[in-house]
Scaffold this active site. Structure first.
Site, PDB file in Angstrom:
ATOM      1  N   VAL A   1     -16.395  32.244   8.478  1.00  0.00           N
ATOM      2  CA  VAL A   1     -17.568  31.525   7.978  1.00  0.00           C
ATOM      3  C   VAL A   1     -17.209  30.339   7.081  1.00  0.00           C
ATOM      4  CG1 VAL A   1     -19.155  33.487   8.119  1.00  0.00           C
ATOM      5  CG2 VAL A   1     -17.878  33.092   5.995  1.00  0.00           C
TER       6      VAL A   1
ATOM      7  N   ASN B   1     -24.171  37.437   5.149  1.00  0.00           N
ATOM      8  CA  ASN B   1     -23.706  38.653   4.477  1.00  0.00           C
ATOM      9  C   ASN B   1     -22.203  38.659   4.211  1.00  0.00           C
ATOM     10  OD1 ASN B   1     -23.696  41.782   4.019  1.00  0.00           O
ATOM     11  ND2 ASN B   1     -22.348  41.454   5.794  1.00  0.00           N
TER      12      ASN B   1
ATOM     13  N   TYR C   1     -16.303  35.596  -8.263  1.00  0.00           N
ATOM     14  CA  TYR C   1     -17.345  36.271  -7.476  1.00  0.00           C
ATOM     15  C   TYR C   1     -18.736  36.040  -8.095  1.00  0.00           C
ATOM     16  CZ  TYR C   1     -19.568  40.168  -4.919  1.00  0.00           C
ATOM     17  OH  TYR C   1     -20.380  40.941  -4.120  1.00  0.00           O
TER      18      TYR C   1
ATOM     19  N   ALA D   1     -19.752  33.640 -10.001  1.00  0.00           N
ATOM     20  CA  ALA D   1     -20.176  32.248  -9.835  1.00  0.00           C
ATOM     21  C   ALA D   1     -20.711  32.009  -8.423  1.00  0.00           C
ATOM     22  CB  ALA D   1     -19.007  31.298 -10.123  1.00  0.00           C
TER      23      ALA D   1
ATOM     24  N   LYS E   1     -22.002  34.242  -6.362  1.00  0.00           N
ATOM     25  CA  LYS E   1     -23.231  34.990  -6.090  1.00  0.00           C
ATOM     26  C   LYS E   1     -24.431  34.393  -6.840  1.00  0.00           C
ATOM     27  CE  LYS E   1     -21.570  37.828  -3.079  1.00  0.00           C
ATOM     28  NZ  LYS E   1     -22.008  37.760  -1.670  1.00  0.00           N
TER      29      LYS E   1
HETATM   30  P1  NAP Z   1     -17.155  44.729   3.324  1.00  0.00           P
HETATM   31  O1  NAP Z   1     -17.307  46.169   3.682  1.00  0.00           O
HETATM   32  O2  NAP Z   1     -15.879  44.267   2.745  1.00  0.00           O
HETATM   33  O3  NAP Z   1     -17.542  43.849   4.609  1.00  0.00           O
HETATM   34  C1  NAP Z   1     -17.495  42.459   4.564  1.00  0.00           C
HETATM   35  C2  NAP Z   1     -17.379  41.932   5.978  1.00  0.00           C
HETATM   36  O4  NAP Z   1     -17.311  40.489   5.902  1.00  0.00           O
HETATM   37  C3  NAP Z   1     -16.103  42.410   6.675  1.00  0.00           C
HETATM   38  O5  NAP Z   1     -16.391  42.804   7.995  1.00  0.00           O
HETATM   39  C4  NAP Z   1     -15.228  41.162   6.637  1.00  0.00           C
HETATM   40  O6  NAP Z   1     -14.334  41.034   7.726  1.00  0.00           O
HETATM   41  C5  NAP Z   1     -16.258  40.061   6.733  1.00  0.00           C
HETATM   42  N1  NAP Z   1     -15.687  38.794   6.290  1.00  0.00           N
HETATM   43  C6  NAP Z   1     -14.921  38.573   5.195  1.00  0.00           C
HETATM   44  N2  NAP Z   1     -14.538  37.294   5.140  1.00  0.00           N
HETATM   45  C7  NAP Z   1     -15.068  36.684   6.234  1.00  0.00           C
HETATM   46  C8  NAP Z   1     -15.006  35.373   6.729  1.00  0.00           C
HETATM   47  N3  NAP Z   1     -14.309  34.411   6.098  1.00  0.00           N
HETATM   48  N4  NAP Z   1     -15.663  35.076   7.875  1.00  0.00           N
HETATM   49  C9  NAP Z   1     -16.353  36.057   8.530  1.00  0.00           C
HETATM   50  N5  NAP Z   1     -16.446  37.321   8.107  1.00  0.00           N
HETATM   51  C10 NAP Z   1     -15.806  37.642   6.962  1.00  0.00           C
HETATM   52  O7  NAP Z   1     -18.267  44.286   2.275  1.00  0.00           O
HETATM   53  P2  NAP Z   1     -19.769  44.813   2.021  1.00  0.00           P
HETATM   54  O8  NAP Z   1     -19.733  45.721   0.867  1.00  0.00           O
HETATM   55  O9  NAP Z   1     -20.392  45.259   3.287  1.00  0.00           O
HETATM   56  O10 NAP Z   1     -20.417  43.447   1.513  1.00  0.00           O
HETATM   57  C11 NAP Z   1     -21.317  42.663   2.275  1.00  0.00           C
HETATM   58  C12 NAP Z   1     -21.945  41.640   1.355  1.00  0.00           C
HETATM   59  O11 NAP Z   1     -22.643  42.312   0.301  1.00  0.00           O
HETATM   60  C13 NAP Z   1     -20.910  40.723   0.676  1.00  0.00           C
HETATM   61  O12 NAP Z   1     -21.438  39.415   0.588  1.00  0.00           O
HETATM   62  C14 NAP Z   1     -20.784  41.323  -0.709  1.00  0.00           C
HETATM   63  O13 NAP Z   1     -20.373  40.388  -1.669  1.00  0.00           O
HETATM   64  C15 NAP Z   1     -22.213  41.804  -0.946  1.00  0.00           C
HETATM   65  N6  NAP Z   1     -22.322  42.848  -1.966  1.00  0.00           N
HETATM   66  C16 NAP Z   1     -21.689  44.050  -1.799  1.00  0.00           C
HETATM   67  C17 NAP Z   1     -21.792  45.001  -2.797  1.00  0.00           C
HETATM   68  C18 NAP Z   1     -21.125  46.359  -2.691  1.00  0.00           C
HETATM   69  O14 NAP Z   1     -21.029  47.053  -3.702  1.00  0.00           O
HETATM   70  N7  NAP Z   1     -20.681  46.778  -1.513  1.00  0.00           N
HETATM   71  C19 NAP Z   1     -22.542  44.741  -3.961  1.00  0.00           C
HETATM   72  C20 NAP Z   1     -23.163  43.505  -4.082  1.00  0.00           C
HETATM   73  C21 NAP Z   1     -23.057  42.567  -3.080  1.00  0.00           C
HETATM   74  P3  NAP Z   1     -12.863  41.662   7.662  1.00  0.00           P
HETATM   75  O15 NAP Z   1     -13.056  43.113   7.856  1.00  0.00           O
HETATM   76  O16 NAP Z   1     -12.117  41.031   8.804  1.00  0.00           O
HETATM   77  O17 NAP Z   1     -12.300  41.289   6.330  1.00  0.00           O
END
Ligand code: NAP
Length: 253
Positions: free
Chosen positions: A63, A89, A163, A165, A167
Site C-alpha cells: 500500500v 486497514n 504509530y 502520529a 493514526k
Molecule cells: P496484523 O494482524 O498485523 O495485520 C496487518 C495486515 O496488514 C497483515 O496482513 C500485513 O501483511 C498487512 N500489511 C502490512 N503492511 C502492508 C503493506 N505495506 N501493504 C499491504 N499490506 C500490508 O494487524 P491487525 O491487528 O489486524 O491491524 C489491522 C489494522 O488495525 C492496522 O491498521 C492496525 O494499526 C489497526 N489497529 C490494530 C489494533 C490491535 O490491537 N490489533 C489496535 C488499533 C488499531 P503481512 O502479513 O504480509 O505483514
C-alpha cells in the site's frame, strides 16, 4: 448503503482485522477485493469469503508503493466493474521510546528508519489507497464509502511516537475527505480500535499483555469481528461521515 452485491476493497486483508472484515462483508453478500503483501495469506482469506458464495479476488500489493496501488485499483475496477467501499486497514507497528536514557546518558533513540517505515505504510498507504479509491468512485458516479482504521493510540501512547502520529493523521484525513467528497456522494469514516486480539500484539510478552488489559473497563482484548461490525455500521448508515468510532472496551489512554 446496502452491502449486498457491492464491491468492497480491504487492505491488509491477509490476516487479523482485515481477514475478519473480509469474512463479515462476504457474509453480508459483498464481493471482495483483497489486498495485502502476503499472497499465501490472501489466498486463505479469499477461500473464507468464497465459502459465503460471493466473488473474491486477491491483489498482492504494497500500500505504500504508488504504482502498485494504482495498478491494483485499476485491476479491481477492471475485474469487478464497480468500486463501492474501501477499508484502509493495512498497518504496522515499530515501537520504541523517542530516546532511551541510562544513568543520565542518552543510550538510544527512535531511528529515522523506524519512523519512516510506519509513516510509509500507515499514513502514505492510506493516502494513496484513499486517493485512488475516491477517483474511481467519482468516475462511476455512484458514491461510495471510505473507512480508515485509526487507533486508540492516536491520543498518544508511550513508545509509539511514529504509530500514534500516523493514526492521528488517519483520523484527520477522514474528516478532510468527508468534507471534500460529500458532494460526490462519498462518505468517509474512521474506526479507532483499542487493543484487539490479532498478531500485531504477538510481540508482547504475556505479562505485558496482562498490564495492557488491566485498565480496560471490559477487562479483555477486542475481537476482530467487533471491529468489522463497526465497519458494517458505517457502510449501512447513510448519515455517518467525518467521524471516528472509538472501539476500545472503554479504555482511555
Ligand atoms: P496484523 O494482524 O498485523 O495485520 C496487518 C495486515 O496488514 C497483515 O496482513 C500485513 O501483511 C498487512 N500489511 C502490512 N503492511 C502492508 C503493506 N505495506 N501493504 C499491504 N499490506 C500490508 O494487524 P491487525 O491487528 O489486524 O491491524 C489491522 C489494522 O488495525 C492496522 O491498521 C492496525 O494499526 C489497526 N489497529 C490494530 C489494533 C490491535 O490491537 N490489533 C489496535 C488499533 C488499531 P503481512 O502479513 O504480509 O505483514
Amino acid at each position: 448503503m446496502q452491502v449486498q452485491s457491492k464491491t468492497v476493497v480491504i487492505t491488509g486483508a491477509g490476516r487479523g482485522i482485515g481477514r475478519s472484515l473480509a469474512s463479515q462483508f462476504a457474509q453480508r453478500g459483498a464481493n471482495l477485493a483483497l489486498l495485502d503483501l502476503n499472497a499465501a495469506d490472501l489466498a486463505e482469506s479469499r477461500a473464507l469469503c468464497e465459502a459465503h458464495g460471493v466473488e473474491a479476488r486477491c491483489y498482492p500489493a504494497d500500500v505504500s508503493a504508488e504504482q502498485q496501488v494504482i495498478g491494483a485499483m485499476d485491476a479491481i475496477v477492471h475485474d469487478f466493474g464497480r468500486f463501492d467501499v474501501i477499508v484502509n486497514n493495512a498497518g504496522i507497528v515499530n515501537d520504541s521510546l523517542l530516546i532511551k536514557v541510562k544513568d543520565g546518558v542518552v543510550s538510544d533513540r527512535m531511528s529515522l528508519r523506524q519512523w519512516q517505515a510506519v509513516v510509509d505504510v500507515n499514513l502514505t498507504g492510506v493516502f494513496l489507497c484513499g486517493r485512488e479509491a475516491a477517483a474511481h468512485m467519482v468516475k462511476f458516479g455512484a458514491g461510495g464509502v471510505i473507512i480508515n482504521i485509526s487507533s486508540i493510540s492516536r491520543h498518544g501512547n508511550i513508545g509509539q511516537t511514529n504509530y500514534a502520529a500516523t493514526k492521528a493523521g488517519v483520523a484527520a484525513m477522514t474528516v478532510v475527505w468527508a468534507k471534500e467528497l460529500a458532494r460526490y456522494g462519498i462518505r468517509a469514516g474512521a474506526i479507532a480500535p483499542g487493543f484487539t486480539n490479532t498478531e500485531i500484539l504477538s510481540g508482547m510478552r504475556p505479562e505485558v499483555l496482562q498490564k495492557v488489559i488491566a485498565p480496560v473497563p471490559l477487562r479483555r482484548l477486542g475481537d476482530p469481528a467487533e471491529i468489522a461490525h463497526a465497519a458494517l455500521f458505517i457502510v449501512e448508515n447513510d448519515f455517518f461521515t467525518g467521524r471516528c468510532i472509538d472501539l476500545d472496551g472503554g479504555l482511555r489512554l
